[in-house]
Every structure is written in C-alpha cells, then in structure tokens.
Design a protein around this motif. Structure first.
Motif, PDB file in Angstrom:
ATOM      1  N   VAL A   1       0.859  -1.176   0.000  1.00 46.52           N
ATOM      2  CA  VAL A   1       0.000   0.000   0.000  1.00 46.52           C
ATOM      3  C   VAL A   1       0.899   1.231   0.000  1.00 46.52           C
ATOM      4  CG1 VAL A   1      -1.866   1.221   1.175  1.00 46.52           C
ATOM      5  CG2 VAL A   1      -1.703  -1.285   1.354  1.00 46.52           C
ATOM      6  N   LYS A   2       0.755   2.070  -1.013  1.00 50.13           N
ATOM      7  CA  LYS A   2       1.543   3.306  -1.103  1.00 50.13           C
ATOM      8  C   LYS A   2       0.678   4.484  -0.672  1.00 50.13           C
ATOM      9  CE  LYS A   2       2.732   5.139  -5.144  1.00 50.13           C
ATOM     10  NZ  LYS A   2       3.488   5.375  -6.414  1.00 50.13           N
TER      11      LYS A   2
ATOM     12  N   LYS B   1       9.481  10.033   7.446  1.00 59.57           N
ATOM     13  CA  LYS B   1      10.823   9.636   7.032  1.00 59.57           C
ATOM     14  C   LYS B   1      11.300   8.471   7.886  1.00 59.57           C
ATOM     15  CE  LYS B   1      15.338  11.516   5.733  1.00 59.57           C
ATOM     16  NZ  LYS B   1      15.148  11.184   4.299  1.00 59.57           N
ATOM     17  N   ILE B   2      11.979   7.515   7.234  1.00 62.84           N
ATOM     18  CA  ILE B   2      12.652   6.433   7.939  1.00 62.84           C
ATOM     19  C   ILE B   2      14.139   6.754   7.966  1.00 62.84           C
ATOM     20  CG2 ILE B   2      13.242   3.986   7.933  1.00 62.84           C
ATOM     21  CD1 ILE B   2      10.559   3.411   6.655  1.00 62.84           C
ATOM     22  N   PHE B   3      14.689   6.827   9.151  1.00 68.20           N
ATOM     23  CA  PHE B   3      16.099   7.172   9.348  1.00 68.20           C
ATOM     24  C   PHE B   3      16.924   5.921   9.632  1.00 68.20           C
ATOM     25  CE2 PHE B   3      13.728  10.969  10.445  1.00 68.20           C
ATOM     26  CZ  PHE B   3      14.499  12.003   9.938  1.00 68.20           C
ATOM     27  N   ASP B   4      18.091   5.849   9.021  1.00 66.21           N
ATOM     28  CA  ASP B   4      19.073   4.808   9.336  1.00 66.21           C
ATOM     29  C   ASP B   4      19.971   5.304  10.465  1.00 66.21           C
ATOM     30  OD1 ASP B   4      18.680   2.674   7.272  1.00 66.21           O
ATOM     31  OD2 ASP B   4      19.003   4.371   5.932  1.00 66.21           O
TER      32      ASP B   4
ATOM     33  N   VAL C   1       5.085  -8.242   8.141  1.00 67.82           N
ATOM     34  CA  VAL C   1       4.536  -6.923   7.859  1.00 67.82           C
ATOM     35  C   VAL C   1       5.643  -5.906   8.120  1.00 67.82           C
ATOM     36  CG1 VAL C   1       3.552  -6.569  10.171  1.00 67.82           C
ATOM     37  CG2 VAL C   1       2.601  -5.357   8.218  1.00 67.82           C
ATOM     38  N   ALA C   2       5.844  -4.994   7.169  1.00 65.77           N
ATOM     39  CA  ALA C   2       6.968  -4.061   7.234  1.00 65.77           C
ATOM     40  C   ALA C   2       6.520  -2.667   6.838  1.00 65.77           C
ATOM     41  CB  ALA C   2       8.096  -4.531   6.310  1.00 65.77           C
ATOM     42  N   LEU C   3       7.332  -1.701   7.243  1.00 63.95           N
ATOM     43  CA  LEU C   3       7.111  -0.297   6.904  1.00 63.95           C
ATOM     44  C   LEU C   3       8.267   0.180   6.044  1.00 63.95           C
ATOM     45  CD1 LEU C   3       5.502   2.396   7.440  1.00 63.95           C
ATOM     46  CD2 LEU C   3       7.052   2.755   9.377  1.00 63.95           C
ATOM     47  N   GLY C   4       7.961   0.745   4.875  1.00 64.65           N
ATOM     48  CA  GLY C   4       9.001   1.199   3.974  1.00 64.65           C
ATOM     49  C   GLY C   4       8.790   2.626   3.516  1.00 64.65           C
ATOM     50  N   GLU C   5       9.793   3.127   2.807  1.00 65.02           N
ATOM     51  CA  GLU C   5       9.724   4.461   2.196  1.00 65.02           C
ATOM     52  C   GLU C   5      10.276   4.344   0.780  1.00 65.02           C
ATOM     53  OE1 GLU C   5      11.677   8.942   2.714  1.00 65.02           O
ATOM     54  OE2 GLU C   5      11.835   7.481   4.355  1.00 65.02           O
ATOM     55  N   ASP C   6       9.608   4.983  -0.189  1.00 67.03           N
ATOM     56  CA  ASP C   6      10.124   4.932  -1.556  1.00 67.03           C
ATOM     57  C   ASP C   6      10.935   6.186  -1.865  1.00 67.03           C
ATOM     58  OD1 ASP C   6       8.371   6.988  -2.305  1.00 67.03           O
ATOM     59  OD2 ASP C   6       7.011   5.682  -3.426  1.00 67.03           O
ATOM     60  N   LYS C   7      11.466   6.257  -3.084  1.00 68.84           N
ATOM     61  CA  LYS C   7      12.381   7.346  -3.432  1.00 68.84           C
ATOM     62  C   LYS C   7      11.694   8.704  -3.464  1.00 68.84           C
ATOM     63  CE  LYS C   7      12.003   6.972  -8.494  1.00 68.84           C
ATOM     64  NZ  LYS C   7      11.378   8.290  -8.662  1.00 68.84           N
ATOM     65  N   ASP C   8      10.359   8.714  -3.549  1.00 69.31           N
ATOM     66  CA  ASP C   8       9.605   9.967  -3.558  1.00 69.31           C
ATOM     67  C   ASP C   8       9.087  10.354  -2.180  1.00 69.31           C
ATOM     68  OD1 ASP C   8       9.859  10.331  -6.376  1.00 69.31           O
ATOM     69  OD2 ASP C   8       8.304   8.817  -6.686  1.00 69.31           O
TER      70      ASP C   8
ATOM     71  N   ALA D   1      13.490   0.159   4.644  1.00 71.63           N
ATOM     72  CA  ALA D   1      12.355  -0.494   5.296  1.00 71.63           C
ATOM     73  C   ALA D   1      12.742  -0.976   6.672  1.00 71.63           C
ATOM     74  CB  ALA D   1      11.845  -1.663   4.451  1.00 71.63           C
ATOM     75  N   GLN D   2      11.731  -1.080   7.537  1.00 72.67           N
ATOM     76  CA  GLN D   2      11.926  -1.642   8.873  1.00 72.67           C
ATOM     77  C   GLN D   2      10.887  -2.725   9.142  1.00 72.67           C
ATOM     78  OE1 GLN D   2       9.536   1.110  12.054  1.00 72.67           O
ATOM     79  NE2 GLN D   2      11.538   1.943  11.439  1.00 72.67           N
ATOM     80  N   HIS D   3      11.283  -3.674   9.983  1.00 70.58           N
ATOM     81  CA  HIS D   3      10.425  -4.786  10.389  1.00 70.58           C
ATOM     82  C   HIS D   3       9.425  -4.303  11.426  1.00 70.58           C
ATOM     83  CE1 HIS D   3       9.331  -8.784  11.959  1.00 70.58           C
ATOM     84  NE2 HIS D   3       9.650  -8.347  13.164  1.00 70.58           N
TER      85      HIS D   3
END
Length: 230
Positions: free
Chosen positions: A6-7, A90-93, A141-148, A179-181
C-alpha cells in the motif's frame, strides 16, 4: 505467494501511533482499532514486550511515551514533524561507530518529530539488504519508504527468510529505498477500510512458534500505526 503493498502520500494522509495503554482500554485487533478510531489503514507499530503493552524499541506519540528506552535497533520511523517544513514522514538509518549505536542521532529525531518508533532494520537506504541469510522464516509486515518519500505498507503471508524477503522488495518496481520490520507470524496485521472497500490480511507461519498456515484471525495488538485522510 503474494506481497501486498500500500503506497500512501504522507502529505494527504495523517499517520499516528495508537496505544491501548495511552487510551486506557484492552488491546484490540487491527479491525477493531480501525472501527474505534475511524482509521482507513491499520498496521502493527512494532514488536511488543512481554507486558503486552510496550514496544520493543523506543516509541512516543506527542506527549505520550510508550517506551522511552533507546535500544540497539537501527531503523527509526518519524512523522508529525514539529516544523511543518520538514518531511512529513521519514525512515532514518541509525549507524554504529566502532560497534556503538549513535543514540545522539535518535535523540535529534525525537526532538524534531512528535511521532517516533524504533524497529529492526530490514533495508538500509538506498536499497541495501541488511539481513543476513538464516533458516528462520515467517509471515511479515513491514514499513518502507520509496524514493519519492511515500509511505509503503508491506504485507506477505507466505513465510520467507528476511534476507529473501528484502531481495524481493528491492527487485520489485516499487522504488523502495529503505524499510523496517514491524511484526512477523500470526500477529502481523494489515487492515484497510474505505467506504465499502475492505481488505483484511493477517499472518500465520513463524519458525519455532506457529509452523502452520492455519491462522485465519487477527490477533490483539497493543500498539498500531493508524492512517486516515487529512
């Protein structure tokens, strides 16, 4: 095998953390969370501790503190910035120097965002698989972020090792950056309700826990990410 993605544009939808402890009620299933708080999308916020209340990693929602302890997990998702000019999501590393997690970087994120949750890292920006191969596998189930900068909610009932799962995500045409778990096995949940449109997904298989594909019900969750249109 199917992967559900789901985006969501964080500029159009609100994203918040919800905790049963914060609202003083029993843990709810993903569908019950959606119904109670009129949420379009509900997904796990992260793994929870033995108290069935606290997130395993750091977690806060505005003035509510679910878990104030910063652990060793290297992925931090942040939303509801204190400065509206900042990224809405935002997802931060979070890196380690000489084996030591840079917690000051997490504290800076905490100071800048009202909603913060720390979880295990799956994919490091940009598109770097950070999970070594292993025999254990589970529904995910994971949470991600795309390039946009879009939010990616990712669910897969079929069990895979996280190394193989990451490789599939990286090679799909979804422009995933990181992405994070969130959760694995039968607790993994994704629920969507928009008018008459409804989708409900729950996990089942988890190595050394429930090694079957027989779970067909949502499990109760203490903490969720809830999304609704602004």
């Amino acid at each position: 095998s199917k992967i559900v993605i789901v985006k969501i544009d964080p500029n159009i939808y609100n994203i918040n953390l919800f905790s049963s402890n914060q609202y003083k009620h029993e843990n709810l299933t993903a569908k019950e969370w959606s119904e109670k708080y009129n949420l379009t999308v509900v997904i796990n916020a992260g793994m929870f501790q033995a108290d069935h209340s606290s997130n395993v990693g750091y977690m806060k929602e505005f003035d509510y503190m679910n878990n104030g302890y910063i652990n060793v997990y290297q992925s931090v998702a942040a939303f509801n910035p204190k400065n509206p000019a900042m990224d809405q999501f935002k997802i931060f590393d979070i890196e380690k120097i000489n084996g030591v997690l840079q917690k000051d970087n997490i504290r800076e994120i905490i100071n800048n965002y009202n909603s913060v949750v720390q979880n295990l890292r799956l994919i490091k920006r940009p598109k770097e698989n950070r999970w070594p191969q292993q025999k254990k596998k589970w529904s995910e189930v994971a949470l991600g972020e795309d390039k946009d900068g879009n939010i990616l909610l990712i669910f897969c009932r079929s069990p895979y090792s996280m190394h193989d799962f990451n490789e599939m995500l990286i090679n799909l045409p979804i422009n995933i950056e990181c992405a994070q778990h969130l959760e694995g096995g039968p607790e993994a949940s994704l629920y969507i309700k928009l008018g008459d449109f409804e989708l409900a997904f729950n996990g089942s298989y988890e190595s050394f826990f429930i090694e079957t594909d027989n779970n067909n019900t949502f499990w109760d969750l203490p903490n969720i990410i809830g999304i609704a249109k602004k």
